[in-house]
Design an enzyme around this catalytic site. Structure first.
Site, mmCIF file in Angstrom:
data_model
loop_
_atom_site.group_PDB
_atom_site.id
_atom_site.type_symbol
_atom_site.label_atom_id
_atom_site.label_comp_id
_atom_site.label_asym_id
_atom_site.label_seq_id
_atom_site.Cartn_x
_atom_site.Cartn_y
_atom_site.Cartn_z
ATOM 1 N N HIS A 26 -16.668 -86.144 -70.601
ATOM 2 C CA HIS A 26 -15.815 -86.674 -71.783
ATOM 3 C C HIS A 26 -16.748 -87.833 -72.306
ATOM 4 O O HIS A 26 -16.964 -87.774 -73.427
ATOM 5 C CB HIS A 26 -14.476 -87.110 -71.338
ATOM 6 C CG HIS A 26 -13.368 -86.004 -71.259
ATOM 7 N ND1 HIS A 26 -13.649 -84.862 -72.083
ATOM 8 C CD2 HIS A 26 -12.667 -85.692 -70.206
ATOM 9 C CE1 HIS A 26 -12.587 -84.023 -71.537
ATOM 10 N NE2 HIS A 26 -11.993 -84.750 -70.545
ATOM 11 N N GLU A 84 -1.184 -81.113 -76.880
ATOM 12 C CA GLU A 84 -0.977 -80.417 -75.499
ATOM 13 C C GLU A 84 -2.003 -81.265 -74.495
ATOM 14 O O GLU A 84 -1.836 -81.014 -73.300
ATOM 15 C CB GLU A 84 -1.849 -78.994 -75.828
ATOM 16 C CG GLU A 84 -0.758 -78.030 -76.348
ATOM 17 C CD GLU A 84 -0.729 -78.270 -78.000
ATOM 18 O OE1 GLU A 84 -1.745 -78.995 -78.818
ATOM 19 O OE2 GLU A 84 0.323 -78.178 -78.686
ATOM 20 N N LEU A 123 -19.831 -90.473 -95.682
ATOM 21 C CA LEU A 123 -18.957 -89.327 -94.935
ATOM 22 C C LEU A 123 -17.551 -89.653 -94.772
ATOM 23 O O LEU A 123 -17.271 -90.824 -94.177
ATOM 24 C CB LEU A 123 -19.585 -88.998 -93.784
ATOM 25 C CG LEU A 123 -19.228 -88.007 -92.670
ATOM 26 C CD1 LEU A 123 -19.653 -86.839 -93.422
ATOM 27 C CD2 LEU A 123 -19.772 -88.440 -91.448
ATOM 28 N N ASP A 132 -15.478 -78.625 -77.192
ATOM 29 C CA ASP A 132 -15.027 -78.041 -76.025
ATOM 30 C C ASP A 132 -15.931 -78.232 -75.016
ATOM 31 O O ASP A 132 -17.396 -77.938 -75.261
ATOM 32 C CB ASP A 132 -14.479 -76.749 -76.143
ATOM 33 C CG ASP A 132 -13.434 -76.255 -75.007
ATOM 34 O OD1 ASP A 132 -13.054 -77.162 -74.146
ATOM 35 O OD2 ASP A 132 -13.084 -75.059 -74.910
ATOM 36 N N ARG A 185 -14.627 -85.148 -64.262
ATOM 37 C CA ARG A 185 -14.519 -84.318 -65.710
ATOM 38 C C ARG A 185 -14.594 -85.759 -66.583
ATOM 39 O O ARG A 185 -15.021 -85.403 -67.695
ATOM 40 C CB ARG A 185 -13.007 -83.758 -65.702
ATOM 41 C CG ARG A 185 -12.845 -82.490 -65.284
ATOM 42 C CD ARG A 185 -11.466 -82.244 -65.149
ATOM 43 N NE ARG A 185 -11.121 -82.039 -66.625
ATOM 44 C CZ ARG A 185 -11.387 -80.987 -67.385
ATOM 45 N NH1 ARG A 185 -11.928 -80.007 -66.682
ATOM 46 N NH2 ARG A 185 -11.096 -81.048 -68.518
ATOM 47 N N LEU A 191 -8.464 -71.199 -81.741
ATOM 48 C CA LEU A 191 -7.831 -72.445 -82.457
ATOM 49 C C LEU A 191 -7.272 -73.370 -81.956
ATOM 50 O O LEU A 191 -7.443 -74.706 -82.381
ATOM 51 C CB LEU A 191 -7.250 -71.836 -84.094
ATOM 52 C CG LEU A 191 -7.478 -72.601 -85.237
ATOM 53 C CD1 LEU A 191 -8.986 -72.641 -85.441
ATOM 54 C CD2 LEU A 191 -6.830 -71.923 -86.441
HETATM 55 C C1 FPP Z 1 -12.394 -80.447 -74.331
HETATM 56 O O1 FPP Z 1 -13.033 -80.399 -73.238
HETATM 57 C C2 FPP Z 1 -12.554 -81.805 -74.790
HETATM 58 C C3 FPP Z 1 -11.310 -82.928 -75.044
HETATM 59 C C4 FPP Z 1 -9.991 -82.661 -74.338
HETATM 60 C C5 FPP Z 1 -11.778 -84.107 -75.543
HETATM 61 C C6 FPP Z 1 -12.732 -84.386 -76.525
HETATM 62 C C7 FPP Z 1 -13.285 -85.441 -76.175
HETATM 63 C C8 FPP Z 1 -14.447 -85.972 -76.487
HETATM 64 C C9 FPP Z 1 -15.681 -85.182 -76.853
HETATM 65 C C10 FPP Z 1 -14.974 -87.385 -76.294
HETATM 66 C C11 FPP Z 1 -14.693 -88.258 -77.491
HETATM 67 C C12 FPP Z 1 -13.592 -88.795 -77.424
HETATM 68 C C13 FPP Z 1 -12.640 -89.485 -78.121
HETATM 69 C C14 FPP Z 1 -11.598 -89.851 -77.518
HETATM 70 C C15 FPP Z 1 -13.185 -89.886 -79.315
HETATM 71 P P1 FPP Z 1 -12.499 -79.895 -71.854
HETATM 72 O O2 FPP Z 1 -12.074 -81.117 -71.168
HETATM 73 O O3 FPP Z 1 -11.338 -79.059 -72.238
HETATM 74 O O4 FPP Z 1 -13.592 -78.824 -71.331
HETATM 75 P P2 FPP Z 1 -13.649 -77.665 -70.441
HETATM 76 O O5 FPP Z 1 -12.794 -76.681 -71.042
HETATM 77 O O6 FPP Z 1 -14.775 -77.299 -69.962
HETATM 78 O O7 FPP Z 1 -12.576 -77.998 -69.117
#
Ligand code: FPP
Length: 246
Positions: free
Chosen positions: A44, A74, A138, A27, A40, A198
């Site tokens: 990612h 979601e 792994l 997150d 954003r 969670l």
């Molecule tokens: C949550 O951060 C993260 C996600 C919804 C995506 C997780 C994806 C990655 C770590 C990149 C790797 C990706 C793949 C597809 C393998 P958020 O956007 O909710 O952050 P915020 O809470 O700060 O807005």
């Protein structure tokens, strides 16, 4: 004749107290980006760039299974541009990383649904899973279009469809019908970026997992952070509902 250098083994520095299975809620990508005035998706992307570093550290610490929460059921509710960006990112992560992971004997697994994502991405995911299926290193389990509640509903549907009688329904039977029945429950669930929930991740499997959260955003979750989480795990005394031994 010079002797060949010993092959670098993932378990060279393996720690006997390491968790067998670490699951991670990655997150904070969005906040990481907005604090830098970036879109954003840049967050990612930075999150994706962090994957290999964390996997290498966990692998060399002796962890056998890592589950990453990459896209939840979601997450479809996010703006279309962000959803498409995440699908595209998954495609490029597969393109960029599978060969290296395969060389390192990593076995890639998928949990979640492949029917709702573009066919080319679903095919690339299946190919990565098949290509690495015989690897003995792994286990990297990628939760993509995954939701814990959907997983339980799917398991119940499969059980009902199999026609078993009421008294044949056991915890083991439910487990046998989860996406990856052979993967042990996570010992440690890490959530980055400070939230303490969670979010529909591994809700069946998390019954006795140790939970660890850190304020670090996922792109900043580096080796020091991994080590902190593993050290904290070592300090936990797990009782699984029983009393401590005298
Ligand atoms: C949550 O951060 C993260 C996600 C919804 C995506 C997780 C994806 C990655 C770590 C990149 C790797 C990706 C793949 C597809 C393998 P958020 O956007 O909710 O952050 P915020 O809470 O700060 O807005």
């Amino acid at each position: 004749m010079a002797r060949a250098a010993p092959e670098r083994s993932a378990s060279l520095h393996a720690d006997p107290g390491a968790p067998r299975h670490v699951a991670i809620i990655m997150d904070g990508n969005g906040r990481w980006a907005s604090e830098r005035g970036l879109p954003r998706l840049a967050g990612h992307r930075a999150g994706a760039d962090n994957l290999q570093r964390v996997l290498r550290t966990l692998d060399s610490s002796g962890v056998g299974f890592v589950t990453l929460y990459a896209f939840s059921t979601e997450n479809w509710n996010r703006p279309t541009a962000e959803v498409n960006g995440l699908l595209e990112l998954m495609r490029s992560v597969i393109g960029d990383c599978v060969e290296e992971l395969h060389q390192r004997k990593v076995r890639i697994r998928h949990l979640g649904e492949l029917d709702n994502i573009p066919a080319s991405l679903a095919d690339a995911t299946r190919e990565a899973v098949e290509r690495t299926a015989r690897n003995t290193g792994l286990n990297l389990c990628v939760a993509f279009d995954y939701g814990g509640r959907s997983e339980v509903v799917r398991a119940v549907r499969r059980i009902v469809a199999s026609g078993v009688s009421e008294d044949e329904v056991t915890e083991q039977l439910i487990r046998d019908n989860l996406y990856l029945p052979d993967v042990p429950d996570p010992d440690l669930i890490i959530r980055t970026a400070g939230e303490q929930r969670l979010s529909n991740f591994l809700i069946w499997q998390a019954a006795y997992s140790e939970y660890y959260q850190t304020p670090a955003y996922w792109p900043d979750f580096d080796d020091v952070e991994v080590e902190r989480a593993l050290n904290e795990f070592k300090r936990r005394r797990r009782r699984f509902g029983a009393l401590p031994e005298e």
